[in-house]
Scaffold this motif. Structure first.
Motif, PDB file in Angstrom:
ATOM      1  N   SER A 345       0.812  -1.195   0.015  1.00 19.57           N
ATOM      2  CA  SER A 345       0.060  -0.011   0.036  1.00 19.57           C
ATOM      3  C   SER A 345       0.911   1.206   0.125  1.00 19.57           C
ATOM      4  N   ASP A 346       0.248   2.318  -0.803  1.00 18.29           N
ATOM      5  CA  ASP A 346       1.133   3.478  -0.847  1.00 18.29           C
ATOM      6  C   ASP A 346       0.757   4.163   0.539  1.00 18.29           C
ATOM      7  N   PRO A 347       1.451   5.415   0.715  1.00 20.18           N
ATOM      8  CA  PRO A 347       1.213   6.199   2.361  1.00 20.18           C
ATOM      9  C   PRO A 347      -0.080   6.423   2.305  1.00 20.18           C
ATOM     10  N   GLU A 348      -1.152   6.843   1.401  1.00 18.10           N
ATOM     11  CA  GLU A 348      -2.346   7.479   1.883  1.00 18.10           C
ATOM     12  C   GLU A 348      -3.207   6.141   2.203  1.00 18.10           C
ATOM     13  N   GLU A 349      -3.017   4.997   1.469  1.00 20.52           N
ATOM     14  CA  GLU A 349      -3.795   3.683   1.646  1.00 20.52           C
ATOM     15  C   GLU A 349      -3.566   3.432   2.985  1.00 20.52           C
ATOM     16  N   THR A 350      -2.222   3.172   3.329  1.00 14.44           N
ATOM     17  CA  THR A 350      -1.582   2.695   4.762  1.00 14.44           C
ATOM     18  C   THR A 350      -2.053   3.461   5.717  1.00 14.44           C
ATOM     19  N   ASN A 351      -2.095   5.034   5.606  1.00 14.97           N
ATOM     20  CA  ASN A 351      -2.910   5.474   6.598  1.00 14.97           C
ATOM     21  C   ASN A 351      -4.199   5.229   6.928  1.00 14.97           C
ATOM     22  N   LEU A 352      -5.055   4.872   5.817  1.00 19.03           N
ATOM     23  CA  LEU A 352      -6.537   4.169   5.928  1.00 19.03           C
ATOM     24  C   LEU A 352      -6.322   2.861   6.521  1.00 19.03           C
ATOM     25  N   MET A 353      -5.567   1.859   6.075  1.00 13.37           N
ATOM     26  CA  MET A 353      -5.519   0.763   6.524  1.00 13.37           C
ATOM     27  C   MET A 353      -5.104   0.510   7.852  1.00 13.37           C
ATOM     28  N   ARG A 355      -5.919   2.348  10.281  1.00 17.37           N
ATOM     29  CA  ARG A 355      -7.032   2.922  10.985  1.00 17.37           C
ATOM     30  C   ARG A 355      -7.946   1.704  11.055  1.00 17.37           C
ATOM     31  N   LEU A 356      -8.402   1.306   9.639  1.00 12.22           N
ATOM     32  CA  LEU A 356      -9.489   0.134   9.576  1.00 12.22           C
ATOM     33  C   LEU A 356      -8.986  -1.087  10.335  1.00 12.22           C
ATOM     34  N   TYR A 357      -7.547  -1.325  10.622  1.00 14.56           N
ATOM     35  CA  TYR A 357      -7.173  -2.539  11.319  1.00 14.56           C
ATOM     36  C   TYR A 357      -6.891  -2.211  12.560  1.00 14.56           C
ATOM     37  N   ASN A 358      -7.510  -0.912  12.990  1.00 13.51           N
ATOM     38  CA  ASN A 358      -7.248  -0.206  14.490  1.00 13.51           C
ATOM     39  C   ASN A 358      -5.981  -0.345  15.119  1.00 13.51           C
ATOM     40  N   VAL A 359      -4.926  -0.333  14.221  1.00 19.96           N
ATOM     41  CA  VAL A 359      -3.607  -0.122  14.637  1.00 19.96           C
ATOM     42  C   VAL A 359      -3.263   1.355  15.355  1.00 19.96           C
ATOM     43  N   ASP A 360      -4.293   2.284  14.886  1.00 17.33           N
ATOM     44  CA  ASP A 360      -4.250   3.608  15.534  1.00 17.33           C
ATOM     45  C   ASP A 360      -4.798   3.673  16.838  1.00 17.33           C
ATOM     46  N   GLU A 361      -5.336   2.319  17.228  1.00 17.09           N
ATOM     47  CA  GLU A 361      -5.687   2.787  18.714  1.00 17.09           C
ATOM     48  C   GLU A 361      -4.750   1.681  19.754  1.00 17.09           C
ATOM     49  N   THR A 362      -3.591   1.459  19.214  1.00 12.31           N
ATOM     50  CA  THR A 362      -2.505   0.706  20.133  1.00 12.31           C
ATOM     51  C   THR A 362      -1.280   1.722  20.111  1.00 12.31           C
ATOM     52  N   PRO A 363      -0.421   1.400  20.987  1.00 11.46           N
ATOM     53  CA  PRO A 363       0.818   2.091  21.186  1.00 11.46           C
ATOM     54  C   PRO A 363       1.870   1.866  19.788  1.00 11.46           C
ATOM     55  N   LEU A 364       1.566   1.189  18.838  1.00  4.95           N
ATOM     56  CA  LEU A 364       2.340   0.855  17.585  1.00  4.95           C
ATOM     57  C   LEU A 364       2.105   2.209  16.809  1.00  4.95           C
ATOM     58  N   TRP A 365       1.072   2.744  16.907  1.00  3.46           N
ATOM     59  CA  TRP A 365       0.817   3.971  16.112  1.00  3.46           C
ATOM     60  C   TRP A 365       1.914   5.040  16.342  1.00  3.46           C
ATOM     61  N   GLN A 366       1.848   5.428  17.465  1.00  3.46           N
ATOM     62  CA  GLN A 366       3.153   6.282  18.013  1.00  3.46           C
ATOM     63  C   GLN A 366       4.667   5.900  17.658  1.00  3.46           C
ATOM     64  N   LEU A 367       4.728   4.505  18.103  1.00  5.89           N
ATOM     65  CA  LEU A 367       5.973   3.680  17.838  1.00  5.89           C
ATOM     66  C   LEU A 367       6.471   4.181  16.577  1.00  5.89           C
ATOM     67  N   LEU A 368       5.593   3.882  15.335  1.00  9.91           N
ATOM     68  CA  LEU A 368       6.053   3.955  14.164  1.00  9.91           C
ATOM     69  C   LEU A 368       6.713   5.276  13.638  1.00  9.91           C
ATOM     70  N   ASP A 369       5.943   6.440  14.362  1.00 10.10           N
ATOM     71  CA  ASP A 369       6.363   7.732  14.160  1.00 10.10           C
ATOM     72  C   ASP A 369       7.686   8.050  14.916  1.00 10.10           C
ATOM     73  N   VAL A 370       7.861   7.337  16.024  1.00  7.35           N
ATOM     74  CA  VAL A 370       8.882   7.779  16.870  1.00  7.35           C
ATOM     75  C   VAL A 370      10.320   6.991  15.990  1.00  7.35           C
TER      76      VAL A 370
END
Length: 580
Positions: A345-353, A355-370
């Motif tokens: 997936s490209d960046p825009e789809e990755t952002n949506l996916m 979220r769709l798979y609830n990764v945005d609700e886990t510590p992993l979301w912040q860990l990826l940025d860091v």
């Protein structure tokens, strides 16, 4: 959904569509299954589409709960109806409103929006439910002799207006009776079925081969399009379809061994051998004809041993699209075997996916940025391997090795498993969103590795020319020489005409980019204006010669399917430089 909304929740329609309603026709799939966005995605969409809760307090169009009742008379004569009833039986010919509308449209957003606007432009005059190949052959002959347009409805999941009966006439509905197994041959590893066989019924049959046929083991066809649950084997074949596992199992063009057609000039049967040097391959010539040469009645498919216990799932995150593409190319060219599902997936789809798979609700979301995998730059790669235990493990091991070399971080099998859970039910989201004037649809094309970045950039630029639109892209159905690019757009749109104009601009961009205008959706009547311009005018005349041979009266799926009998003024010639 797993979590209830804390704030305002739109009045999603969560009940089954009434059996005789318009909604039961234009909504996707299982009438008792509903999918709607979680609250986080709902908030994100409101922000992107510049909408508020007020926009979701009332439906944007007709949600289709009324019983089907049309003021559109059937124009077929009683003489023809009597003749058709003699062929298939009195109970299997219908001129009823519901039956006619149920086979009139496919599942592109253009179809769905027209139905929501109560635009019922093209209906068959009668629906016929055949039972045997012999009956289909008789119907084709009768229609040819009496100059009656003939269409075929398999699973109805076409997104190219492939089944739409624009000339009226007769539509063959294959779902009811034309779905039987003809033979199973374990020695050759083949199964022969009627063209109306659904994807789930085919797989259920193969996975129970030991019980049904006394086979030594379970088998699989390996063909799993997203429309799997509501698509037919015949539809796969006549559109040259591809399944999500095609990187390992191949597309339907690799899986078909033999075809039988009822054509206006008589029955056509292709060879059943795996390879021949006996001139042009008739199997390949007939595939992709979309009912314009005749009606596919039976097809023999290659089957494979089913070994789900050997599956190895993976998911990785890369820092950017360029690096991810390079990693994907190396995985396909390293001579280590191919994964089954291979999706990047490209960046825009990755952002949506995520979220769709609830990764945005886990510590992993912040860990990826860091850790340097920044939102709207990072790219998600997921999939799994199939096959013999050692082979499957070795492919997964080499994918891991290459991903690590290109800076990919493993997300374990979690994201892949989440994708698997939703892989066939994402289309249900479209119905709930469209109720409130949010439309989503897809286009896809084939590229080489050498022009992938350019096509991705050029097509997305045109998609994003419509303001406040989500445009996601992923690479799938991969090969050592290239891949499929799959574009999904989601936007605030509630007009069929507006959709068609936007869709046209994207197809223009795909052709201008030099990519193939379809990898696996087929052409139908919707993509047809671009076909001759893509293939080349001299090359396209080969199709016309075949049409004139098989169907000189142009009664088979008429109205512009794959460009045949399309008025010249409707064709679009946007030939890229390398083809001039």
């Amino acid at each position: 959904m797993s979590k209830p909304y804390k704030g305002f929740e739109p009045k999603w329609i969560k009940t089954a569509a009434p059996k005789d309603s318009y909604r039961s026709i234009f909504r996707w799939g299982d009438p008792d299954f509903v999918k709607y966005p979680k609250e986080g995605l709902y908030k994100m969409m409101k922000e992107i589409f510049k909408m508020t809760d007020d926009d979701f307090k009332q439906y944007a169009n007709d949600v289709g709960l009324d019983s089907v009742s049309l003021d559109i008379p059937s124009n077929i004569s009683e003489e023809h109806l009597t003749a058709l009833r003699k062929i298939v039986g009195d109970a299997y010919v219908s001129t009823g409103d519901y039956d006619r509308l149920s086979v009139a449209y496919g599942k592109t957003a253009y179809d769905l929006l027209r139905m929501r606007e109560n635009r019922y432009e093209n209906l068959p005059d009668a629906v016929v439910y055949p039972d045997t190949a012999e009956q289909v052959e008789q119907i084709v002959k009768y229609c040819t002799d009496n100059n009656i347009p003939l269409y075929v409805y398999g699973g109805g999941s076409s997104v190219t207006r492939g089944v739409e009966p624009v000339k009226g006439g007769i539509s063959l509905d294959m779902r009811l009776r034309f779905n039987k197994v003809i033979s199973f041959n374990e020695t050759d590893q083949t199964i022969t079925v009627q063209a109306g066989m659904s994807g789930p019924k085919l797989e259920e049959t193969l996975q129970n081969a030991e019980t049904l046929f006394g086979a030594k083991r379970a088998y699989t066809c390996g063909h799993f399009p997203q429309s799997f649950e509501y698509s037919s084997v015949g539809g796969w074949v006549v559109t040259r379809g591809a399944g999500q596992n095609s990187t390992y199992y191949g597309t339907i063009a690799d899986i078909v061994l033999q075809q039988k057609y009822a054509t206006p000039i008589g029955k056509i049967v292709t060879s059943h051998y795996p390879r021949e040097a006996t001139g042009p391959d008739l199997n390949q010539i007939m595939m992709g004809s979309e009912g314009t040469f005749g009606v596919l009645t039976e097809v023999t498919l290659k089957v494979r041993r089913r070994m789900p216990e050997n599956r190895k799932r993976f998911s990785y995150i890369f820092k950017d699209w360029e690096t991810a593409m390079e990693a994907g190319r190396e995985m396909m060219q390293c001579e280590c075997g191919f994964a089954s599902v291979f999706r990047l997936s490209d960046p825009e789809e990755t952002n949506l996916m995520l979220r769709l798979y609830n990764v945005d609700e886990t510590p992993l979301w912040q860990l990826l940025d860091v850790t340097g995998y920044k939102d709207m730059e990072r790219c998600l790669f997921l999939g799994f391997t199939d096959g013999e235990k050692g082979f499957s493990a070795n492919v997964a091991k080499n994918i891991k090795r290459i991903a690590k070399r290109y800076g990919g971080m493993s997300l374990t099998s979690f994201v892949c498993k989440s994708w698997e859970k939703g892989r066939f039910n994402d289309p249900y989201l479209r119905d709930t969103l469209m109720d409130f004037g949010v439309t989503t649809d897809t286009l896809e094309c084939t590229v080489n590795w050498s022009n992938m970045a350019q096509v991705h950039r050029d097509v997305r630029k045109v998609c994003h020319a419509l303001p406040n639109t989500i445009v996601t892209t992923h690479m799938s159905h991969c090969y050592p020489q290239g891949a499929n690019l799959y574009f999904i757009f989601i936007t605030k749109m509630n007009s069929a005409d507006e959709f068609k104009a936007y869709h046209t601009s994207i197809l223009d961009a795909i052709q201008k980019s030099g990519a193939a205008i379809s990898h696996h959706h087929g052409i139908g009547k919707m993509f047809a204006p671009w076909l001759e311009g893509y293939i080349g005018q001299r090359e396209y005349e080969v199709f016309r010669v075949l049409k004139n041979y098989f169907d000189p009266k142009y009664n088979m799926n008429p109205g512009g399917t794959i460009g045949l009998d399309l008025p010249e003024e409707e064709k679009r010639f946007l030939i890229p430089k390398e083809k001039e």
